[in-house]
Scaffold this active site. Structure first.
Site, PDB file in Angstrom:
ATOM      1  N   GLY A  10       0.844  -1.192   0.000  1.00 46.82           N
ATOM      2  CA  GLY A  10       0.000   0.000   0.000  1.00 46.82           C
ATOM      3  C   GLY A  10       0.874   1.234   0.000  1.00 46.82           C
ATOM      4  O   GLY A  10       1.925   1.266  -0.623  1.00 46.82           O
ATOM      5  N   CYS A  11       0.467   2.226   0.726  1.00 47.51           N
ATOM      6  CA  CYS A  11       1.194   3.485   0.812  1.00 47.51           C
ATOM      7  C   CYS A  11       2.614   3.264   1.332  1.00 47.51           C
ATOM      8  O   CYS A  11       2.799   2.688   2.402  1.00 47.51           O
ATOM      9  CB  CYS A  11       0.435   4.431   1.744  1.00 47.51           C
ATOM     10  SG  CYS A  11       1.323   5.923   2.170  1.00 47.51           S
TER      11      CYS A  11
END
Length: 127
Positions: A10-11
């Protein structure tokens, strides 16, 4: 001697934040990997057209933290069951991904993934 792993959960800032300060982690470099555009911008990656994922290159000391243990942490610091999404972050750049540097890392990653799936900690198959 150090080793490296390239992980996308993800991020990249979220992955980096969890790993920062852990024993055995020597450096963390956020960036993009896996796409077709050379040196893409944030805007290009967010378009979903480059094929890149947000990743963190993790330099670690294998005498303190093994690649296997690093992967166990990785599989629990984000939800690897959601396709192209982590929480409110949606897009192909937020996919769960491991970029192997060699066959040894690939075998270890596949073994850890199988182990995590058997433990059913996410209640769903890993992506």
């Amino acid at each position: 001697m150090s080793d490296t792993a390239v992980l996308g959960g993800g991020c990249f800032w979220c992955v980096e934040a969890v790993l920062r300060g852990m024993r055995g982690i020597l450096s963390l470099t956020p960036g993009y990997a896996g796409g077709d555009t050379e040196a893409p911008t944030y805007k290009q990656v967010c378009s979903g057209q480059t094929g890149h994922a947000e990743v963190v290159e993790v330099e670690f000391d294998p005498e303190i933290i093994s690649y296997k243990d690093l992967l166990k942490i990785f599989f629990t610091l984000h939800d690897p069951t959601t396709l192209n999404r982590q929480g409110n972050d949606i897009g192909t750049q937020y996919r769960s991904v491991i970029f192997y540097k060699d066959e040894n890392q690939k075998k270890t990653a596949e073994a850890v993934k199988t182990e995590i799936e058997k433990e059913n900690i996410w209640g769903a198959p890993l992506g």
